[in-house]
Design a protein around this motif. Structure first.
Motif, short mmCIF file in Angstrom:
data_model
loop_
_atom_site.label_atom_id
_atom_site.label_comp_id
_atom_site.label_asym_id
_atom_site.label_seq_id
_atom_site.Cartn_x
_atom_site.Cartn_y
_atom_site.Cartn_z
N LEU A 115 0.58 -0.94 -0.25
CA LEU A 115 -0.53 0.10 -0.16
C LEU A 115 1.05 1.33 -0.55
O LEU A 115 0.75 2.41 -0.87
N THR A 116 1.79 1.42 0.32
CA THR A 116 3.28 2.47 0.78
C THR A 116 2.79 2.87 -0.54
O THR A 116 3.74 3.66 -0.80
N ALA A 119 0.58 3.88 -2.74
CA ALA A 119 0.75 5.12 -3.05
C ALA A 119 1.37 6.90 -3.01
O ALA A 119 1.19 7.58 -4.08
#
Length: 429
Positions: A115-116, A119
């Motif tokens: 996810l990091t 994004a």
């Protein structure tokens, strides 16, 4: 200030591209350390977690940073339009790209969530692509370079979107089941869309200008770019229709071989026959591109037991041999050129400062260039050595680390000389 049809009026501060150049070697060193740690395991498959992590450290962290940094200079000079990403926007974009690359690579290794990386890379690369495309559409001039750079930027955007879809599938299962074919499409957009189109655009200008060669004929320039686009479109269509990718997938490699042969032919006719490490980088880099693309075309002829190893070799020889080879060679020209250009502009305000201007070889000497090139050759030799003796793979990592430590030193030393001369020029006013 204009020279040979180029525009130097709207170039950004030197710190803009140099922040990308100075941080890129960090990712090469991390990739080298991971390669040393994994050793012969990377030859098992290009789908191994460590192989994917190393690939993205090099593709985003090294190639991506340097190519993005260079576009801040290339677009104003070749297209006459400044790419204005400054101050906090520049800091956040640069930081997002670096941290996002680290996060993505760590996720491949199972150390953190995707996810990091998703994004940060979506925001940083998405912002850069949008700003670049808007500048090229609204302000840029010079169709010979504007269109190929626009197409390369569009391919980068396409590659980013496909990459984000792949990550989305891991995170949320949103992607339809295309298997490994969409990953091949992602790689195709990155290598033949983003990289090859951008290298073509730049080489069409800098090869005749820096090395005094005949120009690339317009029909060939247009044909090479058009066929690359046709190849990417064909690959996209067969991927979406879930058809066999082979015949569509070999169009771009065939175009790349023709382009490389034409580049070698142009350089063979250069008027300056003096030894030049940058010329040799181009020649060896194009040779690696030809070898890698011929292997892609011939892949069905390679036995099933050797295909996984052959795919890894193709990635290494095109990535390290062609892409990073051309990048290394261009840095030997770009870094001294940009420093001299910025110091000249300062000296114009104070004629006494002209006496302080360093020669290009005072910034990066011929010997420094030779050492850097020899280490690049050692990297290539170690790729071949590890192919036949996988136990030598850690040596490949050592060679990559040594190569990029020298590059980091060369850029840092040139930056130090710039700062010293800059201070002396200001003091002499």
């Amino acid at each position: 200030m204009r020279m040979t049809g180029l525009n130097f009026e709207s170039i950004p501060p030197l710190a803009t591209p140099f922040r990308f150049y100075l941080t890129a070697p960090i990712f090469a060193l991390i990739a080298a350390a991971l390669l040393i740690d994994q050793g012969s395991a990377i030859w098992l498959s290009r789908w191994m977690p460590a192989s994917l992590a190393i690939t993205h450290l090099l593709a985003l962290g090294v190639m991506g940073l340097i190519m993005v940094g260079s576009l801040f200079q290339v677009v104003p000079v070749l297209c006459g339009a400044p790419l204005k990403i400054e101050k906090w926007s520049l800091l956040l974009m640069h930081g997002g790209l670096m941290i996002g690359t680290l996060a993505l690579s760590a996720a491949f290794l199972g150390w953190t969530t995707f996810l990091t990386g998703f994004a940060l890379l979506a925001l940083s690369l998405g912002y850069f692509v949008i700003r670049l495309v808007l500048v090229l559409v609204r302000q840029a001039q010079g169709e010979q370079t504007r269109l190929p750079i626009f197409l390369a930027a569009t391919a980068l955007g396409g590659g980013v979107v496909i990459g984000l879809l792949l990550i989305s599938n891991v995170l949320w299962g949103w992607l339809p089941t295309f298997g490994k074919s969409i990953t091949n499409l992602h790689a195709g957009f990155g290598v033949f869309g983003w990289v090859l189109l951008l290298v073509m655009a730049v080489s069409f200008q800098v090869i005749p200008m820096f090395h005094v060669t005949p120009t690339f004929p317009a029909p060939w320039r247009i044909g090479l770019i058009s066929m690359t686009l046709f190849g990417l479109f064909s690959l996209s269509m067969v991927t979406l229709l879930e058809l066999d990718q082979y015949y569509a997938g070999v169009i771009c490699p065939m175009v790349a071989v023709v382009y490389a042969l034409m580049g070698i032919e142009r350089l063979s006719k250069r008027k300056r026959k003096l030894p030049d490490a940058v010329v040799t980088y181009w020649l060896v880099g194009w040779s690696c591109l030809i070898l890698g693309c011929v292997l892609i075309i011939a892949m069905p002829l390679i036995g099933d037991q050797y295909q996984a190893k052959a795919e890894v070799f193709v990635g290494l020889i095109i990535g390290l041999g062609f892409i990073l080879g051309i990048i290394q060679g261009m840095l030997l020209k770009i870094v001294p050129f940009l420093i001299t250009l910025h110091l000249q502009r300062l000296a114009m305000q104070n004629p006494a400062g002209m006496m302080l201007l360093p020669d290009h070889y005072q910034l990066i000497s011929r010997n420094q260039g030779k050492y850097q090139f020899r280490l690049y050759l050692l990297v290539l030799m170690s790729i071949f050595g590890a192919l036949f003796m996988p136990s030598l793979t850690p040596l490949l990592g050592v060679c990559i680390a040594s190569n990029w430590l020298v590059i980091a030193y060369n850029i840092s030393k040139a930056t130090y000389v710039y700062r010293q001369v800059h201070k002396q020029m200001l003091a002499s006013e």
